[in-house]
Design a protein around this motif. Structure first.
Motif: not given
Ligand SMILES: Nc1ncnc2c1ncn2[C@@H]1O[C@H](COP(=O)(O)OP(=O)(O)OP(=O)(O)O)[C@@H](O)[C@H]1O
Length: 629
Positions: A30, A44, A46, A65, A67, A69-72, A83, A112, A200, A233
């Motif tokens: 960040v 940060k 994740i 849930a 946020g 971190g599934k997508s990450t 990112g 997604q 998703e 989800h």
């Molecule tokens: N490039 C980034 N910079 C800062 N924070 C990030 C970045 N990418 C993801 N995050 C944060 O990391 C956390 C996980 O994000 P992610 O998209 O992986 O969640 P998710 O489980 O897929 O959520 P959703 O089901 O809502 O899509 C979130 O709090 C998001 O804000």
């Protein structure tokens, strides 16, 4: 070159793809930009030190849930992170460290948020993808059958001839969110990758469509020994039954990985029993979200589950599997493709792909005719207005010289500025979709670039031809057929160089306002050195070099040469010895420091500038798209 036989002898033969990851931690970088002080970077976390494995023939769902971190996690395993991320730990594909090249080459990724070329119909979209992604030996009948089967299986038959639609001003989305999701899924099924990631895939779908998608994914995994990882989800209980394994994620940590029954057992052992009437997925997520701290330990319920999982036998089994996976021979990208029998697939030929990409772009342009129609209409109106202003003034006398040079200059400016500014938007707009298509092997950078330019070119020829025809007819500028043809050629080159310059600026700068901030002063330099405002031979040395970049000057000179070269007599209507008088075309050219012998070099320089801007634009596009990918 490694043959299939050698590979069989050297390594234990495996079917399908095993994805394993060990001590994987992902941080988002960040950047905190401050106006007057240095930019600081913070990290940060994740994904927090996770370990796991997915074997072929399995449909695995990451549940957590929003946020969590599934997508990450999925992006990291698929080597398609969006990112600015920092990754620690290992991801292995069949025992070999995963890289962008070896993972993307064998996997599909359903995002997604879907992105499409909105002017295509559902069926056209799939047919284009089939031509761009499938084995080139697939016959047209096979492609059609496959597309038809997918449309039927995914409930898209009723909208096969419906345009997809696109968001944005003046556009509208025609397909529903669920139909777009299913279409995106169908696109991934076409290439039938051994490893499939779906972020998703059921969001926005009604329960029967969601069931159809998850059933198709399960069948894909089981019947074709594909490895399928999806994030989801809150799946209904009818969906949970279809997963071979669930990966429960809580704030970047794994709370459990295994079958649903094993997960329920694990929760029970930790003191959380799922009521029989409850949907297991809802129950899992409820605990993963639980934020209350237990009295004895300073941990939330979710943290307690994550810690307990690390101590569990199940986790030890996962670790043992990963160890044995790592001991297996590590495979090069080529070996991996041989092992997965992908080497036998023949990708579509380069030129063939280029043709289909170009055709798709042309359809996109042709199906959005309002922009082109407005531009053509604007050209005609301008040509009429300018023509009427100059009508009757274009005579071969001293006043006529100025008027004729004025008309020529209008031709140059009108075919310089508007195409240049119109092109500024193209690449920033197209880059996200390109990045996805590039990652999934639909096109290379060069194919995308050439097809984009080739689709713009017809309109960049038509516009100046119409403009000149109307302007010359109304203003009454008479000239020979040869001169008329050469004027058209000069102006066509001018508009294409201008568009190339606009594209170059659009690839260099990430935002249009910033690009404009640099482009406007550049335009002034081009205009001042174009030959109309100041005699070129009198320019001071420190600015005179700019004229060599000025396509306005080359076009102006070329147009002036073809207009004046043959003129042997210009009337001096009010002869006064103290006033200069231009007696022929040669003297007019001399007045502006133009030379008739420069005609060929003007055309050549315009072509060189066209190529130069495109080569530079492609280089910047290459690096920018690299960063996005
Ligand atoms: N490039 C980034 N910079 C800062 N924070 C990030 C970045 N990418 C993801 N995050 C944060 O990391 C956390 C996980 O994000 P992610 O998209 O992986 O969640 P998710 O489980 O897929 O959520 P959703 O089901 O809502 O899509 C979130 O709090 C998001 O804000």
């Amino acid at each position: 070159m490694i043959t299939d036989k050698e590979n069989m002898a050297g390594a234990e033969r495996r079917e399908g793809v095993t994805v394993a990851w060990k001590h994987l931690t992902v941080y988002a970088r960040v950047k905190n930009k401050k106006l007057l002080s240095k930019t600081t970077t913070t990290y940060k976390k994740i994904i927090d030190d996770v370990t796991g494995i997915i074997e072929p023939g399995n449909l695995v769902a990451i549940i957590g849930a929003s946020g969590a971190g599934k997508s990450t996690l999925m992006g990291c395993l698929a080597q398609r992170m969006s990112g600015d991320m920092l990754v620690e730990g290992n991801v292995l594909i069949n025992g070999r460290p995963a890289t962008g090249v070896n993972t993307r080459g064998i996997s599909g990724f359903m995002h997604q948020e879907d992105m499409f070329r909105g002017s295509l119909t559902v069926s056209e979209h799939l047919h284009f993808l089939a031509r761009l992604r499938m084995d080139r030996r697939t016959s047209s009948a096979q492609r059609t059958r496959l597309v038809d089967d997918l449309l039927r299986q995914l409930g898209l038959e009723h909208c096969r001839h419906t345009r997809i639609g696109a968001p944005g001003p003046g556009r509208r989305i025609v397909l529903s969110g669920g139909e777009r999701k299913r279409l995106s899924f169908a696109g991934e099924c076409l290439s039938d990758p051994p490893l499939l990631f779906c972020d998703e895939p059921t969001t926005g779908l009604d329960s029967s469509s969601a069931l159809a998608v998850v059933r198709a994914l399960r069948a894909m995994a089981m019947e074709r020994r594909r490895t399928v990882l999806i994030s989801i989800h809150q799946p209904g209980s009818h969906l949970v039954e279809l997963f071979h394994s669930v990966l429960l994620l809580s704030r970047g940590r794994i709370a459990f990985m295994g079958s649903t029954d094993e997960a329920l057992q694990f929760y029970k052992l930790n003191g959380y029993e799922c009521p029989s009437s409850y949907n297991p997925a809802d129950f899992f997520i409820k605990q993963l979200l639980a934020g209350s701290r237990t009295a004895s330990e300073n941990e939330t319920d979710a943290e307690k589950l994550c810690s307990s999982y690390l101590e569990s036998d199940r986790f030890k089994q996962v670790e043992a599997k990963i160890e044995s996976e790592m001991k297996k021979s590590s495979l090069s990208s080529q070996e991996l493709r041989i092992e997965l029998k992908l080497e036998r697939r023949k990708a579509p030929r380069w030129l063939n792909k280029l043709f289909w990409l170009w055709y798709r772009e042309v359809l996109e342009v042709a199906r959005n005719p309002h922009v082109q129609t407005i531009r053509l209409f604007q050209k005609i109106v301008l040509a009429v207005v300018v023509g009427l202003c100059f009508a009757g003034t274009l005579t071969l006398n001293q006043k006529g010289v100025q008027a004729i040079q004025g008309v020529l200059f209008m031709l140059v400016t009108e075919n310089t500025f508007s195409p240049m500014y119109a092109a500024l938007d193209y690449f920033p707009h197209q880059l996200p979709l390109f990045a996805r298509e590039h990652a999934s092997g639909v096109c290379t950078r060069l194919q995308f670039y050439i097809s984009a330019i080739a689709s713009m070119t017809p309109i960049l020829i038509l516009e100046p031809v119409i403009f000149i025809a109307v302007l010359y007819f109304i203003s009454g500028l008479g000239m020979s057929l040869n001169a008329y043809f050469l004027s058209n050629l000069a102006v066509i080159l001018c508009i294409n160089v201008s568009a190339a310059c606009g594209i170059f600026f659009s690839t260099v700068f990430t935002s249009i306002p910033v690009a404009m901030a640099y482009l406007v002063p550049f335009d002034y330099c081009l205009m001042i050195t174009s030959g109309l405002f100041v005699k070129l031979s009198t320019l001071p040395w420190h600015v005179s070099w700019i004229r060599y970049l000025s396509w306005m000057m080359y076009t102006n000179e070329a147009l002036s040469i073809v207009s004046w070269e043959q003129v042997s007599n210009i009337t001096c209507e009010t002869y006064r010895a103290d006033l200069p008088c231009l007696n022929n075309g040669g003297e007019v050219l001399e007045k502006f420091s133009f030379s008739a012998s420069n005609l060929n070099s003007d055309f050549i320089n315009l072509i060189i500038l066209y190529l130069m801007f495109h080569i530079l634009a492609f280089v910047f596009f290459f690096f920018r798209s690299n960063r996005i990918s």
